[in-house]
Scaffold this motif. Structure first.
Motif, PDB file in Angstrom:
ATOM      1  N   LYS A 102       0.849  -1.199   0.000  1.00  0.00           N
ATOM      2  CA  LYS A 102       0.000   0.000   0.000  1.00  0.00           C
ATOM      3  C   LYS A 102       0.881   1.244   0.000  1.00  0.00           C
ATOM      4  O   LYS A 102       2.009   1.227   0.481  1.00  0.00           O
ATOM      5  CB  LYS A 102      -0.895   0.016   1.233  1.00  0.00           C
ATOM      6  N   GLY A 103       0.332   2.328  -0.512  1.00  0.00           N
ATOM      7  CA  GLY A 103       1.078   3.583  -0.574  1.00  0.00           C
ATOM      8  C   GLY A 103       1.514   4.081   0.782  1.00  0.00           C
ATOM      9  O   GLY A 103       2.626   4.598   0.937  1.00  0.00           O
ATOM     10  N   THR A 104       0.663   3.913   1.795  1.00  0.00           N
ATOM     11  CA  THR A 104       1.023   4.365   3.143  1.00  0.00           C
ATOM     12  C   THR A 104       2.183   3.551   3.695  1.00  0.00           C
ATOM     13  O   THR A 104       3.062   4.087   4.365  1.00  0.00           O
ATOM     14  CB  THR A 104      -0.182   4.270   4.088  1.00  0.00           C
ATOM     15  N   GLU A 105       2.203   2.263   3.400  1.00  0.00           N
ATOM     16  CA  GLU A 105       3.294   1.394   3.848  1.00  0.00           C
ATOM     17  C   GLU A 105       4.581   1.742   3.092  1.00  0.00           C
ATOM     18  O   GLU A 105       5.663   1.795   3.667  1.00  0.00           O
ATOM     19  CB  GLU A 105       2.917  -0.066   3.600  1.00  0.00           C
ATOM     20  N   TYR A 106       4.439   1.994   1.798  1.00  0.00           N
ATOM     21  CA  TYR A 106       5.580   2.339   0.934  1.00  0.00           C
ATOM     22  C   TYR A 106       6.312   3.564   1.483  1.00  0.00           C
ATOM     23  O   TYR A 106       7.536   3.606   1.521  1.00  0.00           O
ATOM     24  CB  TYR A 106       5.066   2.615  -0.477  1.00  0.00           C
TER      25      TYR A 106
END
Length: 132
Positions: free
Chosen positions: A100-104
């Motif tokens: 996910k973008g937040t994890e990235y």
């Protein structure tokens, strides 16, 4: 049955065949992709959840641009971004996961920690706080 180009009969015979072939190709592609997706989902569910020591070696993105004609004078441009992270485990093998973008945004290349995954499904990465 005369297929002379001037008579117009050729198009009346060719068009239905062409449309049918295109429909079969499109429908076949959708069916094959669906079966592959369901198969991978099932294999992931059957795989054990593993947590292993790992190091984040690379991050990358794939950006896709879409143009939509929504009216006679209206064109909209859309963009989607897919995020990937590549981890190296103790054996030296590298595994790339869709994240996910937040994890990235929270991951940094070189981070060491514990990678949790199930088959090809990324479940999380807990950074080793003692390495900070």
């Amino acid at each position: 049955m005369d297929f002379a180009y001037g008579s117009g009969d050729f198009m009346f015979h060719f068009a239905p065949i062409f449309i049918t072939v295109v429909f079969v190709i499109v429908f076949g592609t959708i069916l094959v992709r669906s079966v592959k997706g369901i198969s991978q989902w099932h294999k992931n569910n059957e795989s054990p959840v593993l947590t292993v020591p790992a190091r984040l070696v690379a991050k990358r993105t794939a950006v896709h641009h879409y143009t939509n004609n929504t009216g006679p004078d209206t064109v909209t441009n859309d963009t989607s971004t897919t995020y990937f992270a590549t981890f190296e485990v103790a054996s030296g093998d590298r595994i790339e996961f869709h994240v996910k973008g937040t994890e990235y945004g929270m991951l940094a290349e070189g981070d060491r920690g514990r990678l949790t995954f199930q088959g090809t499904r990324y479940l999380g990465f807990e950074r080793d706080r003692s390495a900070v």
